[in-house]
Design a protein around this motif. Structure first.
Motif: not given
Length: 304
Positions: A177-202
């Motif tokens: 509701n605060l930021n409807s434009n940004a995808p939200i990914i639930q993480t533990e210890h900030a673990k996420i595939a960088f390829s996903f970050i790159e693809k999402t933003l690109r």
């Protein structure tokens, strides 16, 4: 063009964990990252952790926030990275927890090297436990916390393992509701595939005239405008005064009619500032704000 990612987030949210995970993944892919770290105090702490990860080009900003007193130092450190290393693939900037995202973007956009950097966007790490308890924060701190979320291009709802299923569901909805434009990914210890970050933003709609932007449909975007000819100072200021409040920052070198060299121009909070230059520099202007694709920046290009 070197891709630049800005890692934002409140104090203790998990930015450094995200940074270390990202460095490891980039190295495994055979890429060479460079790091710009912002420490609020005079002693470097997180950078020691980065140094242990191997031979990573790194610059530091100490004794201040990237978004205020550190702005000029940020430009100098980025310039040093670009000059000292010619094989950098990715630059990652980790801000302090006190950094406002608009101010942080403003600090890293320099008209001197804007055409060499492709700023992919802001990845904000949200401490979901702190979000649930945000009413205990002071109004000023809570406002900063929410601003970091509102201006993100990708949100990591971190420490998801510390919340109940109901709390996590409610938190995710509130963040959306605060930021409807940004995808939200639930993480533990900030673990996420960088390829996903790159693809999402690109894959964001990069439809503006230059690749140094954050995306047409994202909260913050930027535009690099290059003047083709000299402009009237009065007409340019008149155009600037007509801009909507969603244009937060403008800075660069404006070629003025009757002047031998471009003027350094800065705009913030409705205020303009001119400083004369005594050398030839590229007539580049960087604009930061929201909805920039709706503004005809070419209209202030005066015909001789």
């Amino acid at each position: 063009m070197i891709d630049v990612y800005l890692f934002s987030g409140f104090l203790g949210s998990g930015k450094t964990s995200l940074l270390m995970n990202t460095i490891q993944q980039l190295k495994e892919e055979g890429k060479k990252p460079a790091i710009l770290m912002n420490e609020f105090g005079s002693v470097s702490i997180d950078s020691d952790t980065v140094e242990k990860s191997g031979n990573i080009p790194m610059k530091e900003l100490l004794n201040g926030c990237i978004c205020c007193t550190g702005s000029e130092n940020t430009e100098a450190q980025l310039q040093a990275l670009l000059e000292d290393y010619d094989d950098i693939d990715v630059i990652i900037i980790e801000t302090t927890g006190a950094a406002h995202p608009v101010e942080a973007l403003d600090a890293i956009y320099s008209p001197l090297f804007a055409d060499r950097l492709n700023v992919m966007g802001i990845v904000t790490v949200v401490d979901t436990k702190r979000w649930v308890e945000r009413e205990s924060l002071s109004p000023q701190i809570r406002s900063l916390f929410m601003e970091q979320i509102r201006h993100a291009h990708l949100l990591l709802a971190n420490k998801a393992d510390l919340l109940s299923e109901g709390e996590l569901s409610t938190t995710t909805m509130e963040l959306s509701n605060l930021n409807s434009n940004a995808p939200i990914i639930q993480t533990e210890h900030a673990k996420i595939a960088f390829s996903f970050i790159e693809k999402t933003l690109r894959n964001a709609d990069h439809s503006l005239s230059h690749p140094i932007l954050s995306g047409k449909h994202l909260p913050l975007s930027s535009k690099l405008f290059t003047f083709k000819e000299k402009v009237s100072k009065e007409q340019f200021e008149e155009f600037v005064r007509s801009l909507p409040e969603t244009v937060y920052r403008m800075k660069g070198y404006v070629p003025i009619q009757g002047a031998n060299y471009p003027y350094l121009f800065q705009y913030a909070y409705g205020m303009v500032n001119w400083l004369p230059e005594y050398v030839n520099v590229k007539p580049n202007l960087v604009i930061i704000g929201e909805g920039l694709d709706q503004i005809d920046f070419d209209s202030f290009q005066t015909q001789n």
